[in-house]
Design an enzyme around this catalytic site. Sequence first.
Site, PDB file in Angstrom:
ATOM      1  N   THR B  10      14.805  34.012  33.642  1.00 52.84           N
ATOM      2  CA  THR B  10      14.354  35.470  33.644  1.00 52.84           C
ATOM      3  C   THR B  10      15.084  36.321  34.100  1.00 52.84           C
ATOM      4  O   THR B  10      14.801  37.718  34.629  1.00 52.84           O
ATOM      5  CB  THR B  10      12.971  35.349  34.515  1.00 52.84           C
ATOM      6  OG1 THR B  10      13.095  34.821  35.751  1.00 52.84           O
ATOM      7  CG2 THR B  10      11.843  34.931  33.674  1.00 52.84           C
ATOM      8  N   ASN B  12      18.481  39.212  33.804  1.00 55.48           N
ATOM      9  CA  ASN B  12      18.807  40.507  32.857  1.00 55.48           C
ATOM     10  C   ASN B  12      19.067  39.916  31.513  1.00 55.48           C
ATOM     11  O   ASN B  12      18.478  40.573  30.512  1.00 55.48           O
ATOM     12  CB  ASN B  12      19.362  41.432  33.333  1.00 55.48           C
ATOM     13  CG  ASN B  12      20.936  41.100  33.532  1.00 55.48           C
ATOM     14  OD1 ASN B  12      21.428  40.161  33.591  1.00 55.48           O
ATOM     15  ND2 ASN B  12      21.852  42.289  33.728  1.00 55.48           N
ATOM     16  N   PHE B  98      22.823  27.759  38.516  1.00 53.11           N
ATOM     17  CA  PHE B  98      21.459  27.115  38.510  1.00 53.11           C
ATOM     18  C   PHE B  98      21.357  26.325  37.294  1.00 53.11           C
ATOM     19  O   PHE B  98      20.193  25.659  36.914  1.00 53.11           O
ATOM     20  CB  PHE B  98      20.423  28.184  38.561  1.00 53.11           C
ATOM     21  CG  PHE B  98      20.227  29.196  39.640  1.00 53.11           C
ATOM     22  CD1 PHE B  98      20.287  28.564  41.250  1.00 53.11           C
ATOM     23  CD2 PHE B  98      19.794  30.256  39.705  1.00 53.11           C
ATOM     24  CE1 PHE B  98      20.223  29.365  42.362  1.00 53.11           C
ATOM     25  CE2 PHE B  98      20.048  31.317  40.818  1.00 53.11           C
ATOM     26  CZ  PHE B  98      20.035  30.896  41.806  1.00 53.11           C
ATOM     27  N   LYS B 120      27.967  31.463  30.551  1.00 52.82           N
ATOM     28  CA  LYS B 120      29.485  31.563  30.638  1.00 52.82           C
ATOM     29  C   LYS B 120      29.752  30.652  31.715  1.00 52.82           C
ATOM     30  O   LYS B 120      29.315  30.304  32.797  1.00 52.82           O
ATOM     31  CB  LYS B 120      29.934  32.898  31.111  1.00 52.82           C
ATOM     32  CG  LYS B 120      29.294  33.980  30.202  1.00 52.82           C
ATOM     33  CD  LYS B 120      30.391  34.716  29.394  1.00 52.82           C
ATOM     34  CE  LYS B 120      29.841  35.371  28.236  1.00 52.82           C
ATOM     35  NZ  LYS B 120      29.560  36.724  28.345  1.00 52.82           N
ATOM     36  N   LYS B 205      37.433  35.184  30.126  1.00 54.37           N
ATOM     37  CA  LYS B 205      37.832  36.827  30.223  1.00 54.37           C
ATOM     38  C   LYS B 205      37.332  36.964  31.612  1.00 54.37           C
ATOM     39  O   LYS B 205      37.668  38.358  32.217  1.00 54.37           O
ATOM     40  CB  LYS B 205      36.906  37.355  29.239  1.00 54.37           C
ATOM     41  CG  LYS B 205      35.490  37.089  29.294  1.00 54.37           C
ATOM     42  CD  LYS B 205      34.597  38.407  29.447  1.00 54.37           C
ATOM     43  CE  LYS B 205      33.475  38.635  30.287  1.00 54.37           C
ATOM     44  NZ  LYS B 205      32.400  37.694  29.742  1.00 54.37           N
ATOM     45  N   ASN B 270      32.634  41.464  37.627  1.00 48.49           N
ATOM     46  CA  ASN B 270      33.704  40.961  37.972  1.00 48.49           C
ATOM     47  C   ASN B 270      34.808  42.047  37.949  1.00 48.49           C
ATOM     48  O   ASN B 270      35.721  41.989  39.075  1.00 48.49           O
ATOM     49  CB  ASN B 270      34.316  39.961  37.131  1.00 48.49           C
ATOM     50  CG  ASN B 270      33.442  38.569  36.931  1.00 48.49           C
ATOM     51  OD1 ASN B 270      33.356  38.067  38.119  1.00 48.49           O
ATOM     52  ND2 ASN B 270      32.573  38.429  36.080  1.00 48.49           N
TER      53      ASN B 270
END
Lengths: 351, 351
Positions: B10, B12, B98, B120, B205, B270
């Site tokens: 849950t 974004n 997680f 990712k 990236k 990042n």
Amino acid sequence: MKKRIGVIGTGNWGTTLAKMIANNVTKKNASKYFDKTVVLWGIEEKYEGELLSSVINLQHINKKYLDGVELPHNIFCTSDISKFTDIDIVVVALPHQFIGTMESFKNVIKNNCIAVSVIKGFIDHPNGSITLISSYLKDLLGCRISVLMGANIATEVARGTISEGTLGYNDEDSKEILYYMLNSYSYRVTCVKDIPGVELVGSLKNVVALGCGLVEGLGYSGNTKVAIMRNGIIEIRRFLKFFYPESKDETIFQSCGIADLIVSCLEGRNYKFGVMKGKEDMSLEDFEESIGGQKIQGTGTAEAIFNFLVFKKRTTDFPLFVNTYMIFVENSEPSEILKCISTDSLKDVFD
Amino acid sequence: MKKRIGVIGTGNWGTTLAKMIANNVTKKNASKYFDKTVVLWGIEEKYEGELLSSVINLQHINKKYLDGVELPHNIFCTSDISKFTDIDIVVVALPHQFIGTMESFKNVIKNNCIAVSVIKGFIDHPNGSITLISSYLKDLLGCRISVLMGANIATEVARGTISEGTLGYNDEDSKEILYYMLNSYSYRVTCVKDIPGVELVGSLKNVVALGCGLVEGLGYSGNTKVAIMRNGIIEIRRFLKFFYPESKDETIFQSCGIADLIVSCLEGRNYKFGVMKGKEDMSLEDFEESIGGQKIQGTGTAEAIFNFLVFKKRTTDFPLFVNTYMIFVENSEPSEILKCISTDSLKDVFD
């Protein structure tokens, strides 16, 4: 045999190149390769009542096109074409629309000269065909030609920020001497044996920058802007593959490729015009006036590319190029630009 | 046979995906493919004293992670894992740290389920080797796996801006049904039969984005930032070529490639951490606190990649990855990042 270097064009990029080169040739050990004076030619024009060439020679600053940047004292600025009779390396940095000025240099510049062009764009003909500036200069001057392109916002390079450039060359002699002349810690040059690749990516990206600015001006966010950049890169590669099969696909990964495209789509003049067009439908004339009369090349390039694609019967393969032309030159609805993103997945499956 | 869809996570991006999918499945003609309810699973957590799942189900808004965006009423949010026993398509959108939560779903999710991961990064092992999240999930759940990556700032996608995404798949069934489930006018999906390519570009990236933010924080301008992006793209391609030779070089041109890299280097978390590190040497902990406790993945990825390159004895081929690790994890001098730009032309010829 020290090479004498001349730069043609006192605009911001020409002046910046003269500065970079003038710094390089005064370095320890450079004196066996290069004469210390860099001749900078500009059309006779005035700045606040004085000749711009005098301002540059006496005050060591180009107040008109590169204000705030001190120039090395070994730049000699002139409007006298005959000063180029003994030049060995010529950097052609005229704005695209003044390319015709090179006719005056035709019988002045030596045949064994090494030329490097930094002019973006190409020459278009009434039947739709195009000639690369490098080919035009090679034929006109009868000398060897290379091209220098890259992710180079001129003012940033002039201030010494770390930048990259790509030299497209054809002969090893030119490659070596131009690399020596141009490369430094803050301007890092990579050499690629692919003149059309280097030259065309640098031109075509201006069309993409218009589209990228446009979507921002229309209120779309980062995801949409990078989608325009990505689709632009795909069309640029397709263009090279279809029409310049001798070019190398790897060139797109050089500074003249993706890097130049990105920086132009973020802060270049064509991008800025796109934003104003999207926001308030500003005309090209008003935009150019708003940036002090500087010229932008994207719309001319878009028109030449459109005519070329019609000539080659290939318009349907280049939706972004074609739509950008239609919007910026033929006044189509700006939101048409959104149809150029991922055209294959545009069909909504369920509605 | 209507497919029942579940989204795990849950945050974004998970919430945004649930919204996109919930919109798609209520479209005309979609009802023969998909059940109308989209089950959204999140760990039991509270927002201002109420269960977040209740806030989502009753107020149709995820106030904690996607405030200001109205959610379709056919999203059913739960913290009950058993609601996934009859799910046919599962979207795994947990934050990377997680991922272990998926163990709880191991015996719940059906073997003939179709899974798609949007996580990712990868799992790193003590010896330096790495496992792709897609491989981990495939083995854990025993089902078919695909991955979805792209130039997707979640909040922008949630607000309906036009975006592109890349689906990396392995089997045609997954490709077709996931394309139907995800593609729309505003989210344009391209399918590529290259799971490692799609997945790895999206992870790597984040390391480049750290470096890109860092040079900005150090005061360098656009030319330098795009030079970092370009060199990053080159190292990403090299990484795939060396270690995942089955991946396709063309994947770099998809939205998950250059487009995701660009947008992450311009506005991702990042990148923002890189800026703060360059400006005022902010610590990772302070930065994550400053963005409301959200986690960033770049530093963890940089460390895992560094260990992997040591394990493979290939550190010298990846100066940008290695230096980014050294600066962000080992506290090397930030200006070392400048040594990663065009390393071949760094040698100054004359000084």
